[in-house]
Structures are given as structure tokens and as C-alpha cells.
Scaffold this motif. Structure first.
Motif, mmCIF file in Angstrom:
data_model
loop_
_atom_site.group_PDB
_atom_site.id
_atom_site.type_symbol
_atom_site.label_atom_id
_atom_site.label_comp_id
_atom_site.label_asym_id
_atom_site.label_seq_id
_atom_site.Cartn_x
_atom_site.Cartn_y
_atom_site.Cartn_z
ATOM 1 N N CYS A 126 0.777 -1.243 0.000
ATOM 2 C CA CYS A 126 0.000 0.000 0.000
ATOM 3 C C CYS A 126 0.804 1.286 0.000
ATOM 4 O O CYS A 126 0.626 2.100 -0.908
ATOM 5 C CB CYS A 126 -0.990 -0.035 1.153
ATOM 6 N N PHE A 127 1.665 1.498 1.010
ATOM 7 C CA PHE A 127 2.378 2.790 1.046
ATOM 8 C C PHE A 127 3.067 3.092 -0.289
ATOM 9 O O PHE A 127 2.858 4.175 -0.848
ATOM 10 C CB PHE A 127 3.408 2.822 2.182
ATOM 11 N N PRO A 128 3.864 2.150 -0.833
ATOM 12 C CA PRO A 128 4.573 2.508 -2.076
ATOM 13 C C PRO A 128 3.623 2.855 -3.216
ATOM 14 O O PRO A 128 3.769 3.893 -3.872
ATOM 15 C CB PRO A 128 5.399 1.248 -2.387
ATOM 16 N N LYS A 129 2.615 2.017 -3.447
ATOM 17 C CA LYS A 129 1.747 2.286 -4.599
ATOM 18 C C LYS A 129 0.837 3.495 -4.351
ATOM 19 O O LYS A 129 0.548 4.251 -5.276
ATOM 20 C CB LYS A 129 0.929 1.034 -4.960
ATOM 21 N N ASP A 130 0.419 3.687 -3.118
ATOM 22 C CA ASP A 130 -0.487 4.809 -2.843
ATOM 23 C C ASP A 130 0.246 6.148 -2.914
ATOM 24 O O ASP A 130 -0.286 7.131 -3.440
ATOM 25 C CB ASP A 130 -1.175 4.637 -1.483
ATOM 26 N N VAL A 131 1.472 6.187 -2.373
ATOM 27 C CA VAL A 131 2.239 7.437 -2.465
ATOM 28 C C VAL A 131 2.519 7.736 -3.931
ATOM 29 O O VAL A 131 2.389 8.880 -4.382
ATOM 30 C CB VAL A 131 3.548 7.343 -1.636
ATOM 31 N N ASN A 132 2.859 6.694 -4.701
ATOM 32 C CA ASN A 132 3.119 6.924 -6.136
ATOM 33 C C ASN A 132 1.865 7.362 -6.886
ATOM 34 O O ASN A 132 1.922 8.234 -7.751
ATOM 35 C CB ASN A 132 3.703 5.657 -6.778
ATOM 36 N N ALA A 133 0.724 6.757 -6.561
ATOM 37 C CA ALA A 133 -0.519 7.149 -7.244
ATOM 38 C C ALA A 133 -0.861 8.607 -6.931
ATOM 39 O O ALA A 133 -1.276 9.370 -7.814
ATOM 40 C CB ALA A 133 -1.669 6.238 -6.816
ATOM 41 N N LEU A 134 -0.652 9.002 -5.677
ATOM 42 C CA LEU A 134 -0.962 10.391 -5.308
ATOM 43 C C LEU A 134 0.004 11.355 -5.991
ATOM 44 O O LEU A 134 -0.390 12.435 -6.456
ATOM 45 C CB LEU A 134 -0.914 10.544 -3.784
ATOM 46 N N ARG A 135 1.294 10.954 -6.071
ATOM 47 C CA ARG A 135 2.283 11.808 -6.766
ATOM 48 C C ARG A 135 1.873 11.975 -8.234
ATOM 49 O O ARG A 135 1.844 13.081 -8.759
ATOM 50 C CB ARG A 135 3.663 11.173 -6.713
ATOM 51 N N ALA A 136 1.535 10.825 -8.871
ATOM 52 C CA ALA A 136 1.175 10.886 -10.295
ATOM 53 C C ALA A 136 -0.114 11.679 -10.481
ATOM 54 O O ALA A 136 -0.231 12.501 -11.399
ATOM 55 C CB ALA A 136 1.021 9.468 -10.850
ATOM 56 N N GLY A 137 -1.064 11.464 -9.596
ATOM 57 C CA GLY A 137 -2.347 12.174 -9.686
ATOM 58 C C GLY A 137 -2.142 13.666 -9.506
ATOM 59 O O GLY A 137 -2.706 14.486 -10.248
ATOM 60 N N ALA A 138 -1.310 14.036 -8.514
ATOM 61 C CA ALA A 138 -1.059 15.461 -8.255
ATOM 62 C C ALA A 138 -0.430 16.099 -9.493
ATOM 63 O O ALA A 138 -0.825 17.200 -9.905
ATOM 64 C CB ALA A 138 -0.136 15.607 -7.041
ATOM 65 N N ARG A 139 0.552 15.401 -10.072
ATOM 66 C CA ARG A 139 1.229 15.946 -11.285
ATOM 67 C C ARG A 139 0.207 16.139 -12.404
ATOM 68 O O ARG A 139 0.242 17.149 -13.118
ATOM 69 C CB ARG A 139 2.317 14.993 -11.759
ATOM 70 N N GLU A 140 -0.684 15.153 -12.533
ATOM 71 C CA GLU A 140 -1.698 15.262 -13.579
ATOM 72 C C GLU A 140 -2.573 16.496 -13.363
ATOM 73 O O GLU A 140 -3.056 17.112 -14.312
ATOM 74 C CB GLU A 140 -2.550 13.998 -13.529
ATOM 75 N N GLN A 141 -2.773 16.815 -12.073
ATOM 76 C CA GLN A 141 -3.596 18.002 -11.761
ATOM 77 C C GLN A 141 -2.787 19.285 -11.883
ATOM 78 O O GLN A 141 -3.299 20.377 -11.622
ATOM 79 C CB GLN A 141 -4.145 17.916 -10.320
#
Ligand SMILES: NC(=O)C1=CN([C@@H]2O[C@H](COP(=O)(O)OP(=O)(O)OC[C@H]3O[C@@H](n4cnc5c(N)ncnc54)[C@H](O)[C@@H]3O)[C@@H](O)[C@H]2O)C=CC1
Ligand SMILES: O=C(O)[C@H]1O[C@H](OP(=O)(O)OP(=O)(O)OC[C@H]2O[C@@H](n3ccc(=O)[nH]c3=O)[C@H](O)[C@@H]2O)[C@H](O)[C@@H](O)[C@@H]1O
Length: 429
Positions: free
Chosen positions: A268-283
């Protein structure tokens, strides 16, 4: 209440067994036939404290598993507990969620009674309303609000303590778009939310989705900060554990999640932090702090192996790796820091002998070339050095007798009689 749960992995199985324990009739819908068979035979498909006895008690009566989505029609509520992995670029991969929502939507087509679909998987803001909802509508032929409702109910359980965490949580979050969905969730969770120690957060779907990521991003970043402070403490020859124990006495900070060392792994931590990073960049936002948290985390296993190499020429050396699971109490090895340690040791030509109380059979197919021992003592026998990668309690007060050279590098701060060892190095203390 009649509940169906789609996906019977760590979360789906735990939630199913616990809801059955609370008196609900629960149906697991799962594509893996071995898992379905195990649950119907009253056996736990995963290693999780308190789970096996609950499944054994309820299987065949209030707990049942099937591969058939159609059976969801006979239930009132469906929880989606499907995987939300990361894509190769780190972003959130919703392919399994989409497939699950499609199958469920088809199963609910023309259902006369009301049905609530609850997303429990960890998903970025907008997923429940903009992805899952429309799929359910088009596949079922029913409009949301017209007997079909959606909600988001993130899960905060930890592996290893999943049953206790689910039944006795600090908080429960209901993200809903209607009073009806909220009332259904309240009824389902009644004994849990009635506990004085449990806070109930009732919010909109988007906030519920983000609360989950914010929670994990906070905890992962906290551990990275603790690791950075530990790395600095080591440079000053100070004991980070003493320092951070004192820091944790400030209740704005808290003493929990203060263990420095090899860093955070898991599913969880690795994939969730990465998803949030990618999502934030997309925004359009650069998440510099989360990037740094990942960078610190990535360095810790390399630092551990570097410390060992200061004392042992790793080429051809026999090195014991104690602990393989990403944390104690689980056989899960996903993104375990121990696997990074194995990679770095192998890169330097070490002969690795690994031991873990429960995770060996999960690691063996990925690393068939390394040796596995039946006990910590067996792994240490004749070794030129040892690394501690997981803080299993059985490693506390281990005798390191039998090693060719008692050089021990500890990534997790186990209890050790340092005076009995030739070399004892702590990664962050
Ligand atoms: N593992 C954990 O401690 C926690 C996980 N979460 C989140 O919960 C979600 C599920 O995580 P886990 O339970 O760890 O995943 P998992 O990988 O352990 O289990 C998922 C299950 O879904 C099944 N599955 C896959 N496709 C399917 C389909 N189309 N239909 C039916 N079943 C299907 C798989 O066979 C597997 O058994 C993820 O979003 C995760 O981030 C949230 C809190 C804690
Ligand atoms: O979203 C999820 O799936 C879950 O992720 C974590 O739970 P989990 O990954 O099971 O395990 P943790 O106890 O959080 O540990 C995660 C990693 O951090 C490391 N860690 C944890 C605490 C600490 O002080 N130091 C530290 O290095 C652990 O060794 C482990 O590798 C969260 O704690 C749960 O609340 C959340 O539901």
C-alpha cells in the motif's frame, strides 16, 4: 444485512469474516477458485491473526464464497475490495476496478430492490463518481439514485493486525452522496461506530477518497522523516531511537510510526504514495515533499548493504538475511525492503541464505537461486555476516553463535547483546 464483497484478498477476506462476526450474511465474490474453495471449506486463504477462527466459525452459515457475480443480486450492499495497483509509470491502474464494476453492473441489471455499491479499494478522488458509477449505470441499465447508489468507505486496516484494526478502528469514514447510503453504512457498521473509541467521519465521496491517500501519504512521509533524522543521528553518533522517543512525547507528533530503519514497503504505502504523486502531477501540482519521502525510502536498503560492506568483503561471502516479509505478522512480501536488500547483496556477489518464519514460500519462486534456512539459527550457521530486514519478535535476543564472523547489521532495531558480537551496526542509530 445481506452483504456481498467483490475481491477476497487481504481486505475482502478480512472484512467478510468480520462482518459475518457482526451478524451479517456475507458472500465473497472472487475470481480465484482456490480462494473460493478455501473460504467455503472454512479455511483462511491468507495468514492474518484472528482470521482463521472466524472463517472456520462462519463458513457454510453466514459466510460463503463464489465465483458467480450473479449472486450479488440476492444481497443489499456490495463492497468492491479489488486491487488498485500502480501502472509502470507509478500512476493508479483502474483496469481491475473497471472490470469488477462491469461484472457487478451486469449482475445487478433489472434488480428490483435497492442496491448500494461501496468502493472500499483505495482510489483517487473522482474514481467512484466518474468511473465506477457510470460503468454501473451503463451495465445495469439503472440510473444512480433510481434504486442504485454508490458510496466510498476507505479502509485503514494494517496487515498483521487486520481483524483487530477493522473491528476496533480509530475512525470509520463514510463518503456518500445520499442520506440513504449513509444510513445503510451506519446500520452495517453499527457495533463498530457505537464504540466510544471510534470516530465516525461522514463526508462526500471525493473527500473520503482523498482521506485515504492523505492518511497513507502522511504515515509514509512520517517514516521517511524519521529515517532521515535517524540517518543524521547516526552521523552524530547519537541514538535516533532515544531522540525520537522523546520527540514522540509531544502529542502533536505522537510516538507511533517512529521506528527508523530500512523504510516502508508493502502493498500500500509505495503504490499509494506513487498514485498520489502521479495524480497530483496530472492536476498540475509538483508534490516535492512526497518525491523526497520516496527518495529517502529508496536509499535505506542500499545504505544497509553499504554498512555491511564496510566490515565484510561481500564477494563470495555467506550472508544471512533475517526476515523477508514487508513487516512482522504477515507473509506478504510485496515491495518488501528485504527484497531490495537481497538484490543489492546479490549485485555485490554475496551468497545469500534467507530465513523468515512465514514468508519463505512466497519469496522462493522469485529468488530460486538463493538458499533458504528452516530457522534463524540455521541461516546464521557459518555466515560471514547477517542483516536484519524484518523485526519479527523471534529475532529479539537471538544468539548469533555459530556464525563464522558475528558481523550483524540491523535495519529494524531488534534486541541484541551487542557485547557478544564482533560488529553490531544499527542502520539509523
Ligand atoms: N492490504 C491492505 O492492508 C489494505 C489494502 N487496501 C486497499 O484495498 C484494495 C484491495 O487490496 P488487497 O485486499 O490488499 O488486494 P489483494 O490483491 O490482496 O486482493 C484482491 C483480490 O481480488 C481478486 N480479484 C481480482 N480481480 C477480480 C475480479 N474481477 N473479480 C473478483 N475478484 C477479483 C483477486 O484474485 C484477489 O484475491 C486495494 O485498493 C488496496 O489499496 C486498503 C487498506 C488496507
Ligand atoms: O492502505 C493500506 O493498505 C494500509 O497501509 C498501512 O498498513 P500496512 O502497509 O499493512 O503496514 P504498516 O504497519 O503501516 O507498515 C508499512 C511499512 O512501514 C514500515 N514502518 C512502519 C512504522 C514505523 O514506525 N516504521 C516503519 O518502518 C513497516 O516496516 C512497513 O514496511 C497503513 O498503516 C494502514 O492504515 C493502511 O490501511
Amino acid at each position: 444485512m445481506n452483504v456481498s464483497i467483490v475481491g477476497s484478498g487481504y481486505v475482502g477476506t478480512t472484512v467478510a469474516a468480520c462482518l459475518a462476526d457482526l451478524g451479517h450474511d456475507v458472500l465473497n465474490i472472487e475470481i480465484d477458485e482456490d480462494i473460493v474453495e478455501a473460504i467455503n471449506a472454512g479455511e483462511a486463504p491468507i495468514h492474518e491473526s484472528g482470521l482463521a477462527e472466524r472463517i472456520a466459525e462462519h463458513a457454510g452459515t453466514s459466510l460463503r464464497a463464489t465465483t458467480e457475480y450473479g449472486d450479488a443480486r440476492d444481497t443489499d450492499v456490495t463492497f468492491l475490495c479489488l486491487p488498485t495497483p500502480q501502472s509502470e509509470d507509478g500512476s493508479l491502474d483502474l483496469a481491475i476496478m473497471r472490470a469488477g464494476a462491469e461484472s457487478l453492473g451486469r449482475a445487478l441489471a433489472d434488480k428490483d430492490d435497492d442496491h448500494l455499491v461501496v468502493v472500499k479499494s483505495t482510489v483517487l478522488p473522482g474514481t467512484t463518481e466518474d468511473v465506477v458509477g457510470p460503468i454501473l449505470e451503463s451495465e445495469s441499465g439503472t440510473q444512480l439514485g433510481d434504486g442504485l447508489e454508490i458510496a466510498m468507505n476507505p479502509e485503514f486496516l494494517r496487515m498483521g493486525t487486520a481483524v483487530g484494526d477493522f473491528l476496533e478502528p480509530d475512525k470509520v469514514v463514510f463518503g456518500t452522496a445520499s442520506d440513504g447510503a449513509d444510513a445503510t453504512l451506519r446500520e452495517l457498521y453499527a457495533p463498530i461506530i457505537e464504540r466510544e473509541e471510534t470516530d465516525l467521519v461522514e463526508t462526500d465521496i471525493r473527500e473520503a477518497e482523498l482521506i485515504k491517500y492523505a492518511n497513507n501519504a502522511f504515515l509514509a512521509s512520517k517514516v521517511s522523516l524519521v529515517n532521515e533524522l535517524g540517518n543524521i543521528a547516526r552521523e552524530y553518533d547519537a541514538d535516533a531511537y532515544e531522540v525520537l522517543e522523546a520527540v514522540g512525547l509531544d502529542d502533536r507528533i505522537s510516538e507511533r510510526f517512529m521506528r527508523s530503519g530500512l523504510g516502508w514497503g508493502g502493498s500500500c504505502f509505495p503504490k499509494d504514495v506513487n498514485a498520489l504523486r502521479a495524480g497530483a502531477r496530472e492536476q498540475g501540482y509538483d508534490p516535492d515533499l512526497l518525491d523526497a519521502a520516496v527518495a529517502v525510502n529508496d536509499e535505506q536498503p542500499r545504505r544497509l548493504v553499504g554498512l555491511l560492506a564496510d566490515h565484510v568483503d561481500l564477494e563470495g561471502a555467506r550472508i544471512a538475511v533475517l526476515g523477508l516479509s514487508f513487516k512482522p505478522g504477515t507473509d506478504d512480501i510485496r515491495k518488501s525492503r528485504a527484497l531490495d536488500v537481497i538484490e543489492y547483496l546479490a549485485d555485490r556477489g554475496a551468497d545469500i541464505v534467507a530465513y523468515d518464519p512465514v514468508a519463505i514460500e512466497n519469496v522462493r519462486p522469485e529468488y530460486p537461486e538463493i538458499e533458504y534456512a528452516d530457522s534463524a539459527e540455521g541461516a546464521l550457521e557459518g555466515a560471514d555476516g547477517a542483516v536484519v530486514a524484518t523485526d519479527w519478535p523471534e529475532f529479539d535476543d537471538l544468539s548469533f553463535e555459530g556464525m563464522a564472523r558475528s558481523v550483524v547489521v540491523d535495519g529494524r532495531r531488534i534486541e541484541v547483546d551487542e557485547d557478544a558480537l564482533e560488529v553490531y551496526e544499527g542502520l539509523t542509530w
